[in-house]
Design a protein around this motif. Sequence first.
Motif, PDB file in Angstrom:
ATOM      1  N   CYS A 108      -1.416  -5.104  -5.247  1.00 25.03           N
ATOM      2  CA  CYS A 108      -2.007  -4.260  -4.214  1.00 25.03           C
ATOM      3  C   CYS A 108      -0.938  -3.741  -3.250  1.00 25.03           C
ATOM      4  O   CYS A 108      -0.075  -4.487  -2.783  1.00 25.03           O
ATOM      5  CB  CYS A 108      -3.063  -5.035  -3.437  1.00 25.03           C
TER       6      CYS A 108
ATOM      7  N   GLU B 282      -5.207  -7.605  -7.366  1.00 18.35           N
ATOM      8  CA  GLU B 282      -4.820  -8.017  -6.011  1.00 18.35           C
ATOM      9  C   GLU B 282      -3.313  -8.307  -5.926  1.00 18.35           C
ATOM     10  O   GLU B 282      -2.679  -8.025  -4.922  1.00 18.35           O
ATOM     11  CB  GLU B 282      -5.625  -9.254  -5.621  1.00 18.35           C
TER      12      GLU B 282
ATOM     13  N   CYS C  91      -9.680  -4.711  -7.013  1.00 18.62           N
ATOM     14  CA  CYS C  91      -8.871  -5.476  -6.068  1.00 18.62           C
ATOM     15  C   CYS C  91      -9.747  -5.951  -4.909  1.00 18.62           C
ATOM     16  O   CYS C  91     -10.341  -5.138  -4.204  1.00 18.62           O
ATOM     17  CB  CYS C  91      -7.728  -4.611  -5.535  1.00 18.62           C
ATOM     18  N   GLU C  92      -9.804  -7.250  -4.718  1.00 16.95           N
ATOM     19  CA  GLU C  92     -10.576  -7.826  -3.611  1.00 16.95           C
ATOM     20  C   GLU C  92      -9.914  -7.575  -2.257  1.00 16.95           C
ATOM     21  O   GLU C  92     -10.588  -7.526  -1.239  1.00 16.95           O
ATOM     22  CB  GLU C  92     -10.774  -9.326  -3.821  1.00 16.95           C
ATOM     23  N   SER C  93      -8.588  -7.401  -2.224  1.00 13.68           N
ATOM     24  CA  SER C  93      -7.879  -7.203  -0.955  1.00 13.68           C
ATOM     25  C   SER C  93      -8.265  -5.893  -0.286  1.00 13.68           C
ATOM     26  O   SER C  93      -8.600  -5.854   0.885  1.00 13.68           O
ATOM     27  CB  SER C  93      -6.368  -7.210  -1.163  1.00 13.68           C
ATOM     28  N   CYS C  94      -8.176  -4.802  -1.034  1.00 13.57           N
ATOM     29  CA  CYS C  94      -8.425  -3.479  -0.440  1.00 13.57           C
ATOM     30  C   CYS C  94      -9.744  -2.867  -0.908  1.00 13.57           C
ATOM     31  O   CYS C  94     -10.085  -1.764  -0.508  1.00 13.57           O
ATOM     32  CB  CYS C  94      -7.271  -2.535  -0.768  1.00 13.57           C
TER      33      CYS C  94
ATOM     34  N   ARG D 230      -0.426  -7.192   3.082  1.00 15.11           N
ATOM     35  CA  ARG D 230      -1.106  -8.432   3.425  1.00 15.11           C
ATOM     36  C   ARG D 230      -0.218  -9.209   4.383  1.00 15.11           C
ATOM     37  O   ARG D 230       1.000  -9.029   4.376  1.00 15.11           O
ATOM     38  CB  ARG D 230      -1.370  -9.244   2.172  1.00 15.11           C
TER      39      ARG D 230
END
Length: 107
Positions: free
Chosen positions: A86, A83, A73-76, A90
């Motif tokens: 997630c 993502e 996951c690029e977000s966390c 956000r």
Amino acid sequence: MDLQTKEGLSYLASTLGTPLHTDQDFSNLFKSDIVNVCVQVDFSKPLLNELKLDINGETTLIEVVYSWKPSYCESCKGWDHHEIACAVKRPEKKWVPKPVSTTSILV
């Protein structure tokens, strides 16, 4: 250290994580350019794509290929989910209407 031994292979694999086993017989292990090793990795650390070795003053690169990796996951920056799924909150997108233009037209 001779890397073409069980101990040498274990040493190399330990730079990636905890070596568990190979899927090949050690008598034929180094007759090809590819060696498969099952390694338990710590996903809190970055996964290496190559190992750099200094052998007698000469740098040798060994490519590391993972047959399987969990989703990232690029977000966390976490593993095992995408993502889209997630749990990290956000910023919520909110619709804001555009202001209406009040220009006059002279006739």
